[in-house]
Design an enzyme around this catalytic site. Structure first.
Site, PDB file in Angstrom:
ATOM      1  N   GLU A 264       5.857   1.363  -3.354  1.00  0.00           N
ATOM      2  CA  GLU A 264       7.084   1.187  -2.547  1.00  0.00           C
ATOM      3  C   GLU A 264       8.320   1.118  -3.434  1.00  0.00           C
ATOM      4  O   GLU A 264       9.359   1.706  -3.138  1.00  0.00           O
ATOM      5  CB  GLU A 264       6.998  -0.103  -1.733  1.00  0.00           C
ATOM      6  CG  GLU A 264       6.046  -0.049  -0.573  1.00  0.00           C
ATOM      7  CD  GLU A 264       5.944  -1.416   0.079  1.00  0.00           C
ATOM      8  OE1 GLU A 264       6.683  -1.680   1.036  1.00  0.00           O
ATOM      9  OE2 GLU A 264       5.126  -2.232  -0.390  1.00  0.00           O
TER      10      GLU A 264
ATOM     11  N   LYS B 159      -2.357 -10.207   3.895  1.00  0.00           N
ATOM     12  CA  LYS B 159      -1.643  -9.046   3.377  1.00  0.00           C
ATOM     13  C   LYS B 159      -1.931  -8.720   1.916  1.00  0.00           C
ATOM     14  O   LYS B 159      -2.062  -9.589   1.081  1.00  0.00           O
ATOM     15  CB  LYS B 159      -0.135  -9.267   3.522  1.00  0.00           C
ATOM     16  CG  LYS B 159       0.319  -9.381   4.949  1.00  0.00           C
ATOM     17  CD  LYS B 159       0.600  -8.044   5.559  1.00  0.00           C
ATOM     18  CE  LYS B 159       1.963  -7.607   5.101  1.00  0.00           C
ATOM     19  NZ  LYS B 159       2.397  -6.392   5.758  1.00  0.00           N
TER      20      LYS B 159
ATOM     21  N   SER C 240       1.684 -11.718   0.706  1.00  0.00           N
ATOM     22  CA  SER C 240       2.791 -12.184   1.519  1.00  0.00           C
ATOM     23  C   SER C 240       2.789 -13.706   1.492  1.00  0.00           C
ATOM     24  O   SER C 240       1.736 -14.336   1.457  1.00  0.00           O
ATOM     25  CB  SER C 240       2.608 -11.688   2.954  1.00  0.00           C
ATOM     26  OG  SER C 240       3.319 -12.511   3.848  1.00  0.00           O
TER      27      SER C 240
ATOM     28  N   HIS D 187       3.124  18.249   9.434  1.00  0.00           N
ATOM     29  CA  HIS D 187       3.859  17.380  10.385  1.00  0.00           C
ATOM     30  C   HIS D 187       3.200  16.011  10.506  1.00  0.00           C
ATOM     31  O   HIS D 187       3.339  15.334  11.530  1.00  0.00           O
ATOM     32  CB  HIS D 187       3.956  18.015  11.781  1.00  0.00           C
ATOM     33  CG  HIS D 187       4.378  19.449  11.762  1.00  0.00           C
ATOM     34  ND1 HIS D 187       5.683  19.849  11.899  1.00  0.00           N
ATOM     35  CD2 HIS D 187       3.656  20.584  11.588  1.00  0.00           C
ATOM     36  CE1 HIS D 187       5.752  21.177  11.827  1.00  0.00           C
ATOM     37  NE2 HIS D 187       4.527  21.649  11.621  1.00  0.00           N
TER      38      HIS D 187
END
Ligand code: ARG
Length: 465
Positions: free
Chosen positions: A296, A289, A283, A162
């Site tokens: 992704e 970043k 970024s 979980h």
């Protein structure tokens, strides 16, 4: 009636007017099926050799055809071939060009075959080649996972259920879980290959042909395991493409799971691992970043592969026997899913060896969240307490720990004993992360000893491939 038919059409005999320009564009597939040119030419070479073997082509005619086909292949390879939409598809582009180059002998090549068995053959040959490449990439990625698991067998991280801290596990064990998923993918792929590797050539349009063809021979020349058994099924069957898409969907589902974890683990909040800069991007506005774009994107590409599977299934739904033009729509999904899967596997096989593990951060994380609570319950059971009672005792100890802002291992012996008299000072060994992990020492367990045993089995499997 005036004859306005288009002389370029290989099937133009019964027509009296030229094809509508829109229809010509709409029905053409050459823009995408030209990818099949090598397989199409190999199929034609095998067919021509067979026609000679059974006495339909003379030796000289065969040589002319072979030379013609080879020169066409060279020109396509060197980008010197002019493709024509008017000639509809790769098959008719090649055939028309052959006749242009070698004269009327070229017109004999299509004896005893049809584009229907031709395209089914081409696609199977293409898919078979690609399957072999995909299989190699899976093995490469599996080897990378095994190496990483080997290097990090003793690294302890929190295991989750979980996405809540559950029990400590070896990072190597986690990598070997990924390895197992790919083992199943590999088996599915090779199983699919068996059904791909049969030759529909000779089924002709749908019913077979009146010529004395030798299907065993063409199958053998093309490296197929043998000919398919029913001509109607041969020209219409695309099960192999759907199976391939199902394999690819499952594989992408697995890669999306790896991706999700890599994305989580590279975040500042987890910090378990680092990906090399060359696999990340920045970024344009936030200078700090470093985004895990590659995982992704792999995660995102899963959707298009699932989409291709649905396209192919739906494409085949309710099709009456035998060949229908619908089947021309099989190519783009098959090509794209293979391109996608190969790119994603390549990305992973390059990225995994370059991962660096932050073992300290993983260890600290494993110490949070009462990851050894189950070990305390097991400890009580071994001292004679029924498991349900032990569960209750540990639950209360954890609640106390939360109140005190302390891990179970940080409570004093007296504090622990207030929950059960069975607790003695040997309990602290059980509450360590190492003790917890080492105690799960059986086939499939997370003890580093077992992880190493699993790695050994994996290495000997991989060597056989
Ligand atoms: N371009 C066609 C395809 O992709 C080749 C087979 C065409 N056959 C036919 N009878 N129109 O399926």
């Amino acid at each position: 009636m005036t004859d306005k038919k288009d002389p370029t059409k290989l099937w133009g005999g019964r027509f009296t007017e030229a094809t509508d320009a829109f229809v010509e564009r709409f029905t053409a597939s050459v823009e995408f099926d030209r990818r099949l040119y090598r397989h199409d030419i190999n199929g034609s070479i095998a067919h021509a050799r067979m026609l000679h073997k059974v006495g339909i082509l003379t030796a000289q005619e065969l040589q002319q055809i072979l030379h013609g086909l080879e020169s066409i292949r060279d020109d396509i390879q060197n980008d010197k071939f002019e493709w024509s939409i008017a000639l509809e598809d790769v098959h008719m582009n090649v055939e028309a060009q052959l006749t242009k180059r070698i004269g009327d002998v070229g017109k004999k090549l299509h004896t005893g075959r049809s584009r229907n068995d031709q395209v089914a053959t081409d696609l199977r040959l293409y898919v078979r080649d690609e399957i072999d490449q995909v299989a190699d990439l899976i093995v490469k990625l599996q080897l990378a996972l095994v190496n990483l698991a080997d290097a990090q067998a003793d690294t302890i991280m929190p295991g989750f259920t979980h996405l809540q801290t559950a029990q400590p596990v070896s990072f190597g064990h986690h990598m070997m879980a990924w390895y197992e998923m790919l083992t199943r993918d590999y088996a599915r792929l090779l199983d699919c290959r068996k059904r791909v590797n049969l030759s529909p050539l000779g089924a002709a349009a749908l019913a077979g042909t009146t010529y004395p063809i030798d299907r065993e021979y063409t199958a053998q020349l093309l490296g197929f395991d043998g000919p398919t058994r029913n001509s109607l099924d041969s020209v219409s069957d695309r099960d192999f493409a759907i199976e391939l898409a199902a394999f690819a969907s499952m594989l992408m589902m697995h890669l999306s799971r790896f991706s999700e974890e890599l994305v989580l683990w590279t975040s500042a909040q987890f910090g378990f691992i680092d990906l090399p800069d060359r696999f990340c991007t920045g970024s344009s506005i936030m200078p700090q970043k470093k985004n895990p774009d590659v995982p992704e994107l792999v995660r995102g590409k899963t959707g298009r592969v699932y989409g291709h599977m649905m396209s192919l299934l739906t494409l085949m739904k309710s099709q009456p026997l035998a060949y229908n033009k619908d089947n021309q729509e099989d190519k783009e999904p098959v090509f794209d899913l293979l391109d996608t899967v190969k790119d994603c596997l390549y990305a992973y096989s390059e990225m995994i060896p370059a991962i660096t593990c932050n073992a300290d951060l993983m260890y600290q994380a494993a110490k949070q969240g009462y990851a050894t609570a189950t070990d305390l319950a097991d400890y009580l059971v071994k001292k004679g307490m029924p498991f349900r009672d032990a569960h209750e005792v540990v639950g209360k100890s954890v609640a106390f720990g939360i109140e005190q802002k302390k891990d179970l291992a940080e409570l004093t012996l007296e504090q622990l004993q207030s929950f059960s008299e069975l607790i003695e000072d040997d309990v602290f060994q059980v509450l360590t992360l190492e003790g917890s992990v080492n105690a799960r020492n059986h086939i499939g367990g997370t003890a580093p000893e077992q992880v190493r045993a699993a790695i050994q089995v994996a290495r000997s499997m991989l060597e056989k491939r």
